[in-house]
Design a protein around this motif. Structure first.
Motif, PDB file in Angstrom:
ATOM      1  N   ILE A 130       4.876   7.006   0.538  1.00  0.00           N
ATOM      2  CA  ILE A 130       3.796   6.350   0.223  1.00  0.00           C
ATOM      3  C   ILE A 130       4.223   4.722   0.223  1.00  0.00           C
ATOM      4  O   ILE A 130       5.209   4.488  -0.428  1.00  0.00           O
ATOM      5  N   SER A 131       3.556   3.811   0.905  1.00  0.00           N
ATOM      6  CA  SER A 131       3.809   2.470   0.895  1.00  0.00           C
ATOM      7  C   SER A 131       2.606   1.580   0.510  1.00  0.00           C
ATOM      8  O   SER A 131       1.792   1.961   0.801  1.00  0.00           O
ATOM      9  N   GLY A 132       3.302   0.466  -0.344  1.00  0.00           N
ATOM     10  CA  GLY A 132       2.098  -0.184  -0.801  1.00  0.00           C
ATOM     11  C   GLY A 132       2.885  -1.721  -1.387  1.00  0.00           C
ATOM     12  O   GLY A 132       4.282  -1.862  -0.966  1.00  0.00           O
ATOM     13  N   VAL A 133       2.205  -2.197  -1.970  1.00  0.00           N
ATOM     14  CA  VAL A 133       2.719  -3.659  -2.687  1.00  0.00           C
ATOM     15  C   VAL A 133       3.954  -3.378  -3.582  1.00  0.00           C
ATOM     16  O   VAL A 133       4.844  -4.230  -3.721  1.00  0.00           O
ATOM     17  N   SER A 134       4.021  -2.305  -4.080  1.00  0.00           N
ATOM     18  CA  SER A 134       5.208  -1.894  -4.836  1.00  0.00           C
ATOM     19  C   SER A 134       6.283  -1.344  -4.242  1.00  0.00           C
ATOM     20  O   SER A 134       7.246  -0.893  -4.868  1.00  0.00           O
ATOM     21  N   GLY A 135       6.370  -1.318  -3.077  1.00  0.00           N
ATOM     22  CA  GLY A 135       7.374  -0.712  -2.194  1.00  0.00           C
ATOM     23  C   GLY A 135       7.094   0.857  -1.488  1.00  0.00           C
ATOM     24  O   GLY A 135       5.921   1.139  -1.561  1.00  0.00           O
TER      25      GLY A 135
END
Length: 161
Positions: free
Chosen positions: A37-42
């Motif tokens: 899972i990729s997002g603003v938190s890494g």
């Protein structure tokens, strides 16, 4: 007419058997897959069981109390017949551990996260829109890792390009 009634009765018996499914034996355990899972938190990687068949999906994580921090279950394809994405609805019957249920669109983005779903609840938990996959992880992990709606979810071969 008698054949139809017999077929309906057999189907109901099979479905009721899935609802009260016993815990899987080690030999019956679904294959594992790495989900990122990729997002603003890494990026966050989970090693999860893959529930591909209707019986696997009906059983899900029922009866489990030992869900690893980076473990869980991936329901893909969803629906199990491989048809077009559709609205999903899950429940926590026979599930003693709280879960975060992550509903995934066909493009691999998160549509909705139902966080810390209550154990043993029979309340329906809807996706809110058609989805192609569902990921269940230990309750509270989405918040711990700042996973959010709109983040992308990938695993080998998904989403199809």
């Amino acid at each position: 007419m008698k054949r139809l009634a017999a077929a309906v009765a057999a189907t109901l018996i099979l479905l009721s058997g899935c609802d009260s499914a016993a815990p899987p034996k080690a030999a019956d355990a679904p294959a594992k897959v790495a989900v990122t899972i990729s997002g603003v938190s890494g990026k966050h990687v989970f090693t999860v069981e893959r529930a591909q068949t209707a019986p696997d999906q009906a059983r899900g994580l029922m009866f489990r109390t030992d869900i690893p921090a980076d473990g869980g279950m991936l329901f893909h394809p969803y629906p199990p017949d491989g048809g077009a994405p559709k609205a999903a609805s899950f429940w926590m019957k026979n599930t003693p551990s709280p879960l975060d249920i992550i509903f995934i669109r066909a493009d691999g983005t998160i549509a909705r996260i139902a966080e810390n779903t209550p154990p043993f609840s029979e309340a329906q938990i809807p996706s809110g829109e058609p989805v192609a996959a569902v990921l269940e992880i230990r309750g509270g992990r989405s918040a711990d890792l700042d996973i959010a709606e709109g983040d992308t979810v990938r695993w080998p071969g998904w989403p199809k390009r």
